[in-house]
Design a protein around this motif. Sequence first.
Motif, PDB file in Angstrom:
ATOM      1  N   PHE A 108     -55.643  14.580 -26.975  1.00 29.43           N
ATOM      2  CA  PHE A 108     -54.927  14.546 -25.697  1.00 29.43           C
ATOM      3  C   PHE A 108     -53.972  15.722 -25.672  1.00 29.43           C
ATOM      4  O   PHE A 108     -53.699  16.353 -26.706  1.00 29.43           O
ATOM      5  CB  PHE A 108     -54.162  13.227 -25.493  1.00 29.43           C
ATOM      6  N   ARG A 109     -53.465  16.023 -24.483  1.00 30.91           N
ATOM      7  CA  ARG A 109     -52.550  17.156 -24.335  1.00 30.91           C
ATOM      8  C   ARG A 109     -51.116  16.641 -24.168  1.00 30.91           C
ATOM      9  O   ARG A 109     -50.870  15.745 -23.361  1.00 30.91           O
ATOM     10  CB  ARG A 109     -52.930  18.032 -23.138  1.00 30.91           C
ATOM     11  N   ILE A 110     -50.217  17.234 -24.955  1.00 30.31           N
ATOM     12  CA  ILE A 110     -48.797  16.924 -24.858  1.00 30.31           C
ATOM     13  C   ILE A 110     -48.044  18.190 -25.254  1.00 30.31           C
ATOM     14  O   ILE A 110     -48.430  18.883 -26.193  1.00 30.31           O
ATOM     15  CB  ILE A 110     -48.414  15.739 -25.781  1.00 30.31           C
ATOM     16  N   SER A 111     -46.999  18.522 -24.510  1.00 28.90           N
ATOM     17  CA  SER A 111     -46.252  19.738 -24.823  1.00 28.90           C
ATOM     18  C   SER A 111     -45.244  19.459 -25.931  1.00 28.90           C
ATOM     19  O   SER A 111     -44.813  18.316 -26.132  1.00 28.90           O
ATOM     20  CB  SER A 111     -45.514  20.246 -23.579  1.00 28.90           C
ATOM     21  N   PHE A 112     -44.860  20.528 -26.659  1.00 24.16           N
ATOM     22  CA  PHE A 112     -43.875  20.334 -27.714  1.00 24.16           C
ATOM     23  C   PHE A 112     -42.514  19.955 -27.125  1.00 24.16           C
ATOM     24  O   PHE A 112     -41.727  19.251 -27.750  1.00 24.16           O
ATOM     25  CB  PHE A 112     -43.762  21.585 -28.596  1.00 24.16           C
ATOM     26  N   GLN A 113     -42.225  20.397 -25.860  1.00 26.29           N
ATOM     27  CA  GLN A 113     -40.971  19.990 -25.223  1.00 26.29           C
ATOM     28  C   GLN A 113     -40.941  18.480 -25.004  1.00 26.29           C
ATOM     29  O   GLN A 113     -39.896  17.837 -25.171  1.00 26.29           O
ATOM     30  CB  GLN A 113     -40.780  20.714 -23.886  1.00 26.29           C
ATOM     31  N   THR A 114     -42.095  17.902 -24.628  1.00 26.40           N
ATOM     32  CA  THR A 114     -42.173  16.451 -24.431  1.00 26.40           C
ATOM     33  C   THR A 114     -41.927  15.715 -25.743  1.00 26.40           C
ATOM     34  O   THR A 114     -41.282  14.667 -25.776  1.00 26.40           O
ATOM     35  CB  THR A 114     -43.552  16.067 -23.862  1.00 26.40           C
ATOM     36  N   ILE A 115     -42.430  16.281 -26.846  1.00 23.38           N
ATOM     37  CA  ILE A 115     -42.208  15.654 -28.156  1.00 23.38           C
ATOM     38  C   ILE A 115     -40.730  15.687 -28.506  1.00 23.38           C
ATOM     39  O   ILE A 115     -40.162  14.691 -28.978  1.00 23.38           O
ATOM     40  CB  ILE A 115     -43.049  16.366 -29.234  1.00 23.38           C
ATOM     41  N   TYR A 116     -40.075  16.821 -28.257  1.00 24.08           N
ATOM     42  CA  TYR A 116     -38.634  16.900 -28.517  1.00 24.08           C
ATOM     43  C   TYR A 116     -37.856  15.900 -27.649  1.00 24.08           C
ATOM     44  O   TYR A 116     -36.897  15.272 -28.109  1.00 24.08           O
ATOM     45  CB  TYR A 116     -38.119  18.318 -28.258  1.00 24.08           C
ATOM     46  N   ARG A 117     -38.277  15.754 -26.382  1.00 22.54           N
ATOM     47  CA  ARG A 117     -37.591  14.782 -25.510  1.00 22.54           C
ATOM     48  C   ARG A 117     -37.778  13.361 -26.026  1.00 22.54           C
ATOM     49  O   ARG A 117     -36.863  12.536 -25.960  1.00 22.54           O
ATOM     50  CB  ARG A 117     -38.121  14.916 -24.073  1.00 22.54           C
ATOM     51  N   HIS A 118     -38.975  13.077 -26.557  1.00 25.85           N
ATOM     52  CA  HIS A 118     -39.225  11.749 -27.117  1.00 25.85           C
ATOM     53  C   HIS A 118     -38.312  11.492 -28.319  1.00 25.85           C
ATOM     54  O   HIS A 118     -37.755  10.394 -28.466  1.00 25.85           O
ATOM     55  CB  HIS A 118     -40.691  11.632 -27.539  1.00 25.85           C
ATOM     56  N   VAL A 119     -38.157  12.507 -29.161  1.00 26.51           N
ATOM     57  CA  VAL A 119     -37.261  12.377 -30.318  1.00 26.51           C
ATOM     58  C   VAL A 119     -35.819  12.167 -29.852  1.00 26.51           C
ATOM     59  O   VAL A 119     -35.087  11.350 -30.414  1.00 26.51           O
ATOM     60  CB  VAL A 119     -37.368  13.627 -31.216  1.00 26.51           C
ATOM     61  N   ARG A 120     -35.424  12.906 -28.819  1.00 27.92           N
ATOM     62  CA  ARG A 120     -34.054  12.784 -28.314  1.00 27.92           C
ATOM     63  C   ARG A 120     -33.804  11.404 -27.709  1.00 27.92           C
ATOM     64  O   ARG A 120     -32.739  10.807 -27.907  1.00 27.92           O
ATOM     65  CB  ARG A 120     -33.778  13.883 -27.288  1.00 27.92           C
ATOM     66  N   ARG A 121     -34.780  10.869 -26.983  1.00 26.03           N
ATOM     67  CA  ARG A 121     -34.631   9.517 -26.434  1.00 26.03           C
ATOM     68  C   ARG A 121     -34.501   8.488 -27.549  1.00 26.03           C
ATOM     69  O   ARG A 121     -33.703   7.544 -27.470  1.00 26.03           O
ATOM     70  CB  ARG A 121     -35.829   9.174 -25.533  1.00 26.03           C
ATOM     71  N   ASP A 122     -35.299   8.669 -28.599  1.00 21.32           N
ATOM     72  CA  ASP A 122     -35.225   7.767 -29.748  1.00 21.32           C
ATOM     73  C   ASP A 122     -33.846   7.825 -30.392  1.00 21.32           C
ATOM     74  O   ASP A 122     -33.274   6.797 -30.762  1.00 21.32           O
ATOM     75  CB  ASP A 122     -36.309   8.154 -30.764  1.00 21.32           C
ATOM     76  N   TRP A 123     -33.296   9.040 -30.506  1.00 25.85           N
ATOM     77  CA  TRP A 123     -31.953   9.203 -31.103  1.00 25.85           C
ATOM     78  C   TRP A 123     -30.896   8.501 -30.260  1.00 25.85           C
ATOM     79  O   TRP A 123     -30.003   7.827 -30.793  1.00 25.85           O
ATOM     80  CB  TRP A 123     -31.647  10.693 -31.227  1.00 25.85           C
ATOM     81  N   ARG A 124     -30.978   8.667 -28.945  1.00 22.16           N
ATOM     82  CA  ARG A 124     -29.995   8.035 -28.060  1.00 22.16           C
ATOM     83  C   ARG A 124     -30.079   6.510 -28.135  1.00 22.16           C
ATOM     84  O   ARG A 124     -29.077   5.816 -27.892  1.00 22.16           O
ATOM     85  CB  ARG A 124     -30.215   8.499 -26.624  1.00 22.16           C
ATOM     86  N   ALA A 125     -31.268   5.999 -28.475  1.00 22.75           N
ATOM     87  CA  ALA A 125     -31.434   4.553 -28.610  1.00 22.75           C
ATOM     88  C   ALA A 125     -31.058   4.060 -30.008  1.00 22.75           C
ATOM     89  O   ALA A 125     -31.223   2.882 -30.314  1.00 22.75           O
ATOM     90  CB  ALA A 125     -32.874   4.166 -28.290  1.00 22.75           C
ATOM     91  N   GLY A 126     -30.568   4.961 -30.856  1.00 21.70           N
ATOM     92  CA  GLY A 126     -30.157   4.571 -32.205  1.00 21.70           C
ATOM     93  C   GLY A 126     -31.229   4.760 -33.261  1.00 21.70           C
ATOM     94  O   GLY A 126     -31.051   4.339 -34.402  1.00 21.70           O
TER      95      GLY A 126
END
Length: 318
Positions: A108-126
């Motif tokens: 599947f296609r996913i941009s590296f920016q989307t992966i970074y945003r996913h990591v950032r959302r995870d961080w904000r959720a603890g």
Amino acid sequence: MMYHQLTVLERYTISKLRKAGLPVAEMARILGCHRSTIYREYHRNSVQIGRCLTYCPSKAQERRNGRLRRSRRGPHHDQGQYARVVSLLRQQWSPEQIAGTLAQQGEFRISFQTIYRHVRRDWRAGGKLYLELRQRYKRRKRHYGLEKRGRLQGKRMIDERPASVETRQEVGHWEGDTVAGASTDKHCIVTLVERATGYTLIGKLHCRTTKALNRKVLELIRRSGLPFLSITYDNGTEFHGHAAMEEASGATIYFAHPHHPWERGTNENTNGLIRQYLPKGESMSGVAQRHCNAIAHRLNTRPRKRYGFRSPEQQLFG
């Protein structure tokens, strides 16, 4: 040819090649992109200075970052796809390597920016997913004082390096530097990175002296059996034995300008990757040569975006 966005290093390369008078088609071949990518880069990111339009790589990157911050997109990936991304992050792959490899393999296609945003959302959720990233990004100072390191007369500057080295078409042109651990520790490492393939050699130093560095670099050269036509060094005093190194190795030594790390961009980027294994501020006294070899092997067998997600080892040995 797979689409990709230009990186900071590629923008500086465009600027340098443009000043050298290369046509756009040749620049595109060197960068591995379509010529329309470079035309589009000029059109979107050139700035007005007086009555003329000029291309400044730092301003171009600022504009790109601004457009990225202003862009907003909804979610396009399910939990199964994110689980696949997380599994690769935990194998110490970078977001760019993950995005490129998944697309290349047709998953599947996913941009590296989307992966970074996913990591950032995870961080904000603890969450702790951010700990799997290989590097931490910090804002760096861009102002410098006077050069305080020892000055060496008679050294060859990077301006004297043949223009053919810039094209990365010939194996054997390397960039080198030392990487320190704790500020109070004499132990450090020396890194050598081949410009055309990204292949990396790492050597352990018990002290950062000219004699110790030359001995270790010669050991790495002879053990690797690889061609060494030139080495471009940083301006540290440990490289002041360059004349003896040239005589012993047969490689021509060049020096980047002080405070111009982008002139050795391949080496600087690799040193950042090494920090995942040897964090800044931590002592390297317990690091042995076998540890350096293991780190180099990991870096040399990872897929790289710039090589179409082939590894440096694949680029060098086929």
